[in-house]
Design an enzyme around this catalytic site. Structure first.
Site, PDB file in Angstrom:
ATOM      1  CG  HIS A   2      -2.790   4.129  -2.420  1.00  0.00           C
ATOM      2  ND1 HIS A   2      -3.706   3.152  -2.741  1.00  0.00           N
ATOM      3  CD2 HIS A   2      -2.189   3.719  -1.260  1.00  0.00           C
ATOM      4  CE1 HIS A   2      -3.661   2.195  -1.825  1.00  0.00           C
ATOM      5  NE2 HIS A   2      -2.748   2.506  -0.920  1.00  0.00           N
ATOM      6  CG  HIS A  19       2.238   1.496  -0.442  1.00  0.00           C
ATOM      7  ND1 HIS A  19       1.967   0.146  -0.473  1.00  0.00           N
ATOM      8  CD2 HIS A  19       1.109   2.086   0.048  1.00  0.00           C
ATOM      9  CE1 HIS A  19       0.732  -0.063  -0.033  1.00  0.00           C
ATOM     10  NE2 HIS A  19       0.192   1.102   0.304  1.00  0.00           N
ATOM     11  CD  GLU A  20       0.746   5.630   1.320  1.00  0.00           C
ATOM     12  OE1 GLU A  20      -0.336   5.874   0.757  1.00  0.00           O
ATOM     13  OE2 GLU A  20       0.864   4.734   2.186  1.00  0.00           O
ATOM     14  CG  HIS A  42      -6.004   3.525  -8.609  1.00  0.00           C
ATOM     15  ND1 HIS A  42      -6.436   2.571  -7.719  1.00  0.00           N
ATOM     16  CD2 HIS A  42      -6.660   3.270  -9.761  1.00  0.00           C
ATOM     17  CE1 HIS A  42      -7.310   1.764  -8.326  1.00  0.00           C
ATOM     18  NE2 HIS A  42      -7.460   2.182  -9.551  1.00  0.00           N
TER      19      HIS A  42
END
Length: 712
Positions: free
Chosen positions: A497, A493-494, A500
């Site tokens: 980010h 998940h991290e 991105h």
């Protein structure tokens, strides 16, 4: 001609040695930063930034990109990067001295950025630029920066009458201080608890590594026996595995009363750490801010830079989601209570401190595996290898170890190289929980991608911070760190980010990477990455048993897949209830007339209406809801669910590709996703990026299907 850096104030010889100044455009020597460095460095950078503002608003400064935007961005970015280092260290290496130095400078930094948003002369200059012939010559990312700036000026109070501006600034300062205090209270009430056990019989049911970690913690605190804290890697194994019901109850009660008026009687807490009044104060200030800007409430104000269009749309989205998941949640709860009664002899009713324990037992019985058995297949180095393999395959990059300066011996650094072998980005990984480090997991921006005035590209740097259980010694031997499958999902998940931020190709800082992305779309790339944690072709390559080195057996994989949506009805409903609590606190709550426990009362009434699990009378979970009171998610927690709809739909494109190619790690789809979503960052509306990738509007179907929330 742009403004040259020579017209900025220059640091003194002494300041040039200050690590918060000396790193310039590079990377900070984190371990050299002393609390006494903070005030002089930030004061100087504030002066420099103010100088740039004064230059920008001077009548002689032309309203164009090079003379107006570029020098202003340059000075404010230097301040943001150095202050970002201080904030980061405050989160990962908290000491009383650092906290005090951070707290001293925070009002000044907040006041500067608040004054920037209210500067009418600056707003005027940006308006002139937007209406000038020069505007049409800017590339689309630069135009988006100007459009966002104009919106932010309006939201920052630039159009308020002069008589109201001081109060508006005061509101920002007070909110910043209250948010910091909220976070400090949560950390202090978490750090301050320790429960010591001297009789090993009381540890029945706990896994070996949890017992070793407890022995380790006792040793660190110079105590005899086994010590448990409220940091998640210490707390949760007790809730999940301990057969000692009174121990589970003690830990639960200490955990759910942190930062509340009940804390002192459960966990050597202090009443000044009670966040009850803090929450009310924050809600009052937010409401006042929204009304000053002409919005009916803070929820309406929060939507101005988001994808969702109205307060009603979000409330309807969440209410419908709650109704869709409630029958599944009810079924989950009935199964669990029945199982606890018949198999665990918990006949007097399932208490909140029994839920994780009973769930783990039911899961083991139903799917014949335990989380602890599964955890042995996920040594962190092997998981990282697997994660990097996914990223390298899908996005055509190479990840290599780097040797950047760090703030703790456990922190690792990495370099991202593009297809031509050039460095595209760097990132840090700070994996383990420790004292003085706030809980949870997050990605933060250490440096953004931008084109410098020289024409050179500044490459991005990210922090990935987790709180996994640190490696422990068993019989004197340091075991390699293993993490749970949930931790694997957190890491992916991290990293979503991170990608991105790191893979952006936008060179205008205000919209590069995650900058300028609508808050309710910012979770799309992170939640998208979680899907790979359930794919056999990914898990097969990133698992190796801690002792035997063997990969995850296919049979165990089939079990975890079958268990994937175990209790997903009630987990989904829990998230929706938290989102609705946040939303209604900001949309329909009257903070002016609210007193005492009003925030708790509202959270309880929403739980009573929608949730299937009764809330414990003692629970004060809202007092530690840092996302909305200290983490920027105020009237925005719904965005996790909103973005989950988008990310599940995006992932279904990879599933469709797999039907043709046999692999979800489809390079063509990966390249398209990179181009249409990751690379464009905030340079265009998220709805356009979604449509460019998917070719249509988003649909909730994929999310309901992935979550098992559809009737067969």
């Amino acid at each position: 001609m742009g403004m040259t850096t020579s017209t900025f104030p220059l640091p003194s010889a002494e300041l040039q040695q200050n690590p918060l100044i000396a790193f310039g455009r590079g990377i900070c020597a984190y371990s050299e930063v002393k609390p006494t460095d903070i005030a002089p460095a930030i004061d100087f950078l504030l002066e420099r930034a103010q100088h740039a503002v004064d230059h920008a608003v001077a009548p002689a400064t032309p309203s164009n990109w090079n003379d107006l935007v570029e020098p202003l961005e340059d000075a404010t970015e230097s301040l943001s990067r150095s202050w970002g280092v201080v904030s980061h260290l405050n989160s990962v290496a908290d000491t009383p001295e650092l906290r005090a130095a951070y707290g001293e400078m925070m009002p000044k930094v907040t006041a500067f950025f608040s004054s920037l948003g209210q500067n009418l002369a600056l707003y005027q200059k940006f308006k002139e630029l937007s209406q000038s012939p020069d505007f049409s010559k800017l590339h689309s990312a630069q135009k988006k920066v100007i459009e966002n700036s104009l919106r932010d000026f309006r939201l920052g109070g630039a159009e308020l009458p002069d008589s109201q501006k001081p109060r508006f600034s005061q509101i920002q300062d007070e909110q910043a201080l209250l948010g910091k205090a909220f976070s400090d209270h949560v950390l202090d009430s978490t750090d301050n608890f320790v429960h010591l056990i001297s009789d090993k019989a009381e540890l029945a049911g706990l896994p070996e590594d949890a017992i070793a970690a407890a022995a380790d913690l006792a040793q660190q605190k110079q105590l005899q026996g086994w010590a448990f804290s409220l940091h998640f890697p210490s707390y949760y194994p007790v809730m999940q595995y301990s057969e000692n019901r009174s121990l589970r109850r003690l830990m639960y009660e200490a955990y759910v009363t942190r930062a509340s008026e009940l804390a002192p009687q459960y966990a050597q807490g202090k009443l000044e750490w009670d966040n009850t009044q803090n929450m009310l104060e924050q809600l009052k200030l937010r409401d006042e801010e929204a009304r000053m800007l002409g919005f009916k409430n803070y929820a309406a104000l929060s939507l101005a830079p988001k994808m969702a269009n109205s307060v009603e749309e979000v409330d309807t989205f969440l209410t419908n989601f709650a109704q869709k998941s409630k029958p599944f949640a009810l079924k989950d709860w009935e199964e669990l209570t029945e199982f606890a009664k018949s198999e665990l002899a918990i006949v007097d009713g399932l208490e909140p401190w029994d839920i994780a324990f009973a769930s783990e037992k039911l899961k083991q019985e139903r799917y014949a595996f335990s989380e602890n058995e599964l955890k042995q297949y996920f040594p962190l180095p092997k998981v990282l290898e697997g994660l990097f393999g996914v990223i390298q395959t899908l996005f055509g990059v190479k990840i290599e170890k780097a040797n950047l300066p760090t703030w703790h011996a456990d922190v690792q650094s990495f370099e991202v190289k593009n297809a031509s072998g050039n460095t595209a980005a760097y990132f840090y990984l700070d994996p383990y929980a420790r004292s003085g480090k706030r809980g949870g997991a997050w990605m933060d921006d250490a440096r953004g991608r931008r084109e410098l005035p020289s024409g050179e590209i500044q490459i991005p740097v990210a922090y990935l911070v987790c709180n996994f259980a640190a490696p422990v010694k068993v019989n004197g031997v340091l075991r390699q760190p293993t993490i749970t499958h949930d931790d694997v999902i957190t890491l992916f998940h991290e990293s979503g980010h991170g990608l991105h931020h790191l893979l952006t190709q936008v060179s205008a800082l205000g919209v590069s990477g995650i900058n300028g992305v609508e808050w309710d779309a910012v979770e799309l790339p992170s939640q998208f990455m979680e899907n790979f944690c359930w794919e056999w072709e990914v898990l097969e390559k990133m698992t190796a048993h801690a002792e035997t080195g063997k990969p995850l057996p296919r049979e165990l994989y089939e079990k975890i897949l079958a268990a994937k949506n175990f209790q997903n009805g009630y987990m989904t409903l829990r998230q929706v209830v938290m989102s609705l609590t946040d939303w209604r606190l900001h949309a329909s709550f009257d903070p002016e007339s609210a007193k005492g426990q009003a925030v708790l009362d509202l959270s309880r009434s929403i739980a009573d209406q929608f949730n299937v699990i009764p809330q414990a009378p003692i629970s004060r979970w809202i007092n530690t809801f840092s996302h909305i009171f200290a983490g920027g998610y105020a009237a925005g927690y719904y965005s996790y669910k909103w973005a989950e709809v988008l990310s599940a739909d995006v992932y279904s494109a990879f599933e469709e590709a797999a039907k043709l190619t046999g692999s979800v790690l489809d390079e063509k789809t990966g390249a398209r996703y990179r181009k249409e979503i990751l690379e464009v960052g905030g340079s265009r509306p998220a709805a356009e990026s979604f449509k460019a990738f998917r070719g249509r509007e988003p649909s909730i179907d994929a999310l309901l299907r992935h979550g098992g929330l559809v009737t067969q």
